[in-house]
Design a protein around this motif. Sequence first.
Motif, PDB file in Angstrom:
ATOM      1  N   SER A 153      20.508  -9.768  32.998  1.00  0.00           N
ATOM      2  CA  SER A 153      20.609 -10.206  34.382  1.00  0.00           C
ATOM      3  C   SER A 153      19.206 -10.476  34.902  1.00  0.00           C
ATOM      4  O   SER A 153      18.214 -10.295  34.180  1.00  0.00           O
TER       5      SER A 153
ATOM      6  N   GLU B 292      28.907 -14.847  35.119  1.00  0.00           N
ATOM      7  CA  GLU B 292      29.281 -13.449  34.863  1.00  0.00           C
ATOM      8  C   GLU B 292      30.050 -13.308  33.556  1.00  0.00           C
ATOM      9  O   GLU B 292      29.920 -12.289  32.856  1.00  0.00           O
TER      10      GLU B 292
ATOM     11  N   LYS C 144      17.016 -10.424  38.945  1.00  0.00           N
ATOM     12  CA  LYS C 144      17.157  -9.960  40.328  1.00  0.00           C
ATOM     13  C   LYS C 144      17.627 -11.063  41.287  1.00  0.00           C
ATOM     14  O   LYS C 144      18.409 -10.793  42.205  1.00  0.00           O
TER      15      LYS C 144
ATOM     16  N   ASP D 236      21.364 -11.528  40.829  1.00  0.00           N
ATOM     17  CA  ASP D 236      22.110 -10.409  41.410  1.00  0.00           C
ATOM     18  C   ASP D 236      22.154 -10.509  42.939  1.00  0.00           C
ATOM     19  O   ASP D 236      23.197 -10.291  43.561  1.00  0.00           O
ATOM     20  N   GLU D 237      21.011 -10.847  43.537  1.00  0.00           N
ATOM     21  CA  GLU D 237      20.931 -10.918  44.995  1.00  0.00           C
ATOM     22  C   GLU D 237      21.798 -12.056  45.533  1.00  0.00           C
ATOM     23  O   GLU D 237      22.489 -11.901  46.546  1.00  0.00           O
ATOM     24  N   TYR D 238      21.767 -13.197  44.855  1.00  0.00           N
ATOM     25  CA  TYR D 238      22.539 -14.364  45.289  1.00  0.00           C
ATOM     26  C   TYR D 238      24.038 -14.062  45.246  1.00  0.00           C
ATOM     27  O   TYR D 238      24.776 -14.336  46.204  1.00  0.00           O
ATOM     28  N   ILE D 239      24.486 -13.470  44.150  1.00  0.00           N
ATOM     29  CA  ILE D 239      25.909 -13.154  44.004  1.00  0.00           C
ATOM     30  C   ILE D 239      26.331 -12.112  45.033  1.00  0.00           C
ATOM     31  O   ILE D 239      27.417 -12.198  45.624  1.00  0.00           O
ATOM     32  N   LYS D 240      25.459 -11.137  45.280  1.00  0.00           N
ATOM     33  CA  LYS D 240      25.782 -10.076  46.242  1.00  0.00           C
ATOM     34  C   LYS D 240      25.927 -10.642  47.657  1.00  0.00           C
ATOM     35  O   LYS D 240      26.843 -10.254  48.406  1.00  0.00           O
ATOM     36  N   LEU D 241      25.049 -11.558  48.034  1.00  0.00           N
ATOM     37  CA  LEU D 241      25.151 -12.163  49.361  1.00  0.00           C
ATOM     38  C   LEU D 241      26.503 -12.852  49.544  1.00  0.00           C
ATOM     39  O   LEU D 241      27.121 -12.773  50.615  1.00  0.00           O
ATOM     40  N   TRP D 242      26.938 -13.533  48.490  1.00  0.00           N
ATOM     41  CA  TRP D 242      28.233 -14.209  48.567  1.00  0.00           C
ATOM     42  C   TRP D 242      29.383 -13.198  48.641  1.00  0.00           C
ATOM     43  O   TRP D 242      30.273 -13.320  49.481  1.00  0.00           O
ATOM     44  N   ARG D 243      29.366 -12.202  47.788  1.00  0.00           N
ATOM     45  CA  ARG D 243      30.449 -11.215  47.779  1.00  0.00           C
ATOM     46  C   ARG D 243      30.485 -10.410  49.074  1.00  0.00           C
ATOM     47  O   ARG D 243      31.566  -9.968  49.512  1.00  0.00           O
ATOM     48  N   ASP D 244      29.331 -10.235  49.719  1.00  0.00           N
ATOM     49  CA  ASP D 244      29.279  -9.506  50.991  1.00  0.00           C
ATOM     50  C   ASP D 244      29.629 -10.404  52.169  1.00  0.00           C
ATOM     51  O   ASP D 244      29.628  -9.948  53.326  1.00  0.00           O
TER      52      ASP D 244
END
Length: 570
Positions: A3, A33, A5, A8-16
């Motif tokens: 992975s 993924e 960083k 990870d940050e980009y995907i997290k922003l979308w999922r949040d």
Amino acid sequence: MISYKYIDEYIKLWRDGKIILNKRRKKLIELIERDILTADDMYFDEEQIENYITFTEKYYFPLTLTQKFKTCFIFLYYNDGSLVFDEHLDYEGRGGGKTGRISTLANYFISDLHGIDNYNVSVVANSEKQAKMSFTEVYNTIDKDNTLKEHFVNKKALIESGSTKSVFQYHTSNASTKDGLRDGCVIFEEVHRYEDSGVVNVFTSGLGKVSNPRVFYVGSDGFVREGFLDKLLERADNILDGHVSIRDDGLFAFMCNLDDEAEMHNPDMWQKANSQFHPPLTNYAKTLFKTVMKQYNKLEHDPDGYEEFITKRMNLPKVDLEKSVTSWEKIKATDQSYNLDELKKRECIGCLDYAAVRDFVAMGLLFLKDDNFIVPKELTHSYVCKPFADKHYAYSKEKAENNNKKDHRKFAPIKEWENGGLLSVLDIETMDPHLVVKWFVDKRDEGWNIKKIVGDNFKMDILKPLFEATGFEVEVIRNPDAASGLLAPRIEIAFENEQVIFGDNPLMRWYTNNVLVKRLPNGNKVYRKKEEVKRKTDGFMMFLYGVWGSRDLDDTDVDGVLDFLDSIAF
């Protein structure tokens, strides 16, 4: 498991729920993924990723998280050192920062930070202006920074790295002269304008002579259908849908677009088409957003801009590029009153369409008053050859022979229009040009101030001498399609704003409703017929030529000017 960083940050922003992605980017995340982050034979080159980001942010501009996310996949390798993605599609709405990004990539790839000798970079575009944009940006950046000047040599059409001897240059898409280039990277701008893969094939034929060859396809959507971009998008969708493995096709498909046309009316959804609009907005994005919002607000009064806006800004092409010139409601709105006595005080344009000698010819006088285009019912007329009217509109038949057959008299009630004085059916095989000229002479004799006669070049070799012999000035439109392209926005806005006035003229309404607007690959619009034989457009084309000539009309009364002059004591 691998992975990085920024991923990870980009995907997290979308999922949040902090950013909104279109369906294609959601599929891209699923692919990442499933097929990349779980791989045990791939790695992200951290040194290259961070070197590029540091280089770009020091000498060019801060990168958004989206741009950092995409960077990771430029420097994603298999364990044997080969690239996972050797092709990259950057498909995003206009203003997404695509050109600026390729400028930084080109500069970085030829640098010693990238570290590959003779890694030449070419940017290719349809026009020299577009091709030079990235080159000029790199040139100017180097020119104003003493540190960069120590590493790169700026030349008129070539930038060279002093250490790697790699060069950056630009080309227009003249595929016949570019064989044999030894590039490490080719960047194709404006891919929406390529009608086929010919240009791409020529410029990529020299790849593979240095390590890690890359190709970038950059652009928003356009008006060329079934061309190179459509095929590239189909290829990308096959990868995102899992029909083709990234191990078999190394195309990284980053695609931003609305998922549905209705989303264009919700500014929160615009980030689906343009990643610059992901919150928090940069200063550049705030300015861009205001610009796009102004363009959106203008659409209510600028219908011609709708297709451009949704195709280029929202990256959702209008597939139906052929349509009516305006709605039937707006055509009916041409039935407005006018004062012939007032119009007689004004100059007008004599306009005609004489495209064929065996069917129709349309003539009229066009006036400009308070930004309205007026072609009075009493000052327009058509001639129709009787054999054509009999064959296609059952002109001479008293009744339909068979009630189950279409009654062509209802489709085009020629006799009804003739009885109303809108046209004359002439018992001749071919049109007599002297009759056309006489109609305008008669109007001039009635006192109408005809400034000039305007028509297209078809048959004007016959008509022009006849007009000039009677004292008329004649303007010939040499390229009607070019004139259509220039006038289309003005005409569509005029119809939309109900500034086209024909009076109660069913023949002009019929002519106008028969017009098909066709979008050419270059984005220009031309006027065609919805049906080649029966649905005539002569009256509309006559109107078009009148609008063309109206640029020479003053929106004032001639009598008013004369009265003013008379009041002056010379």
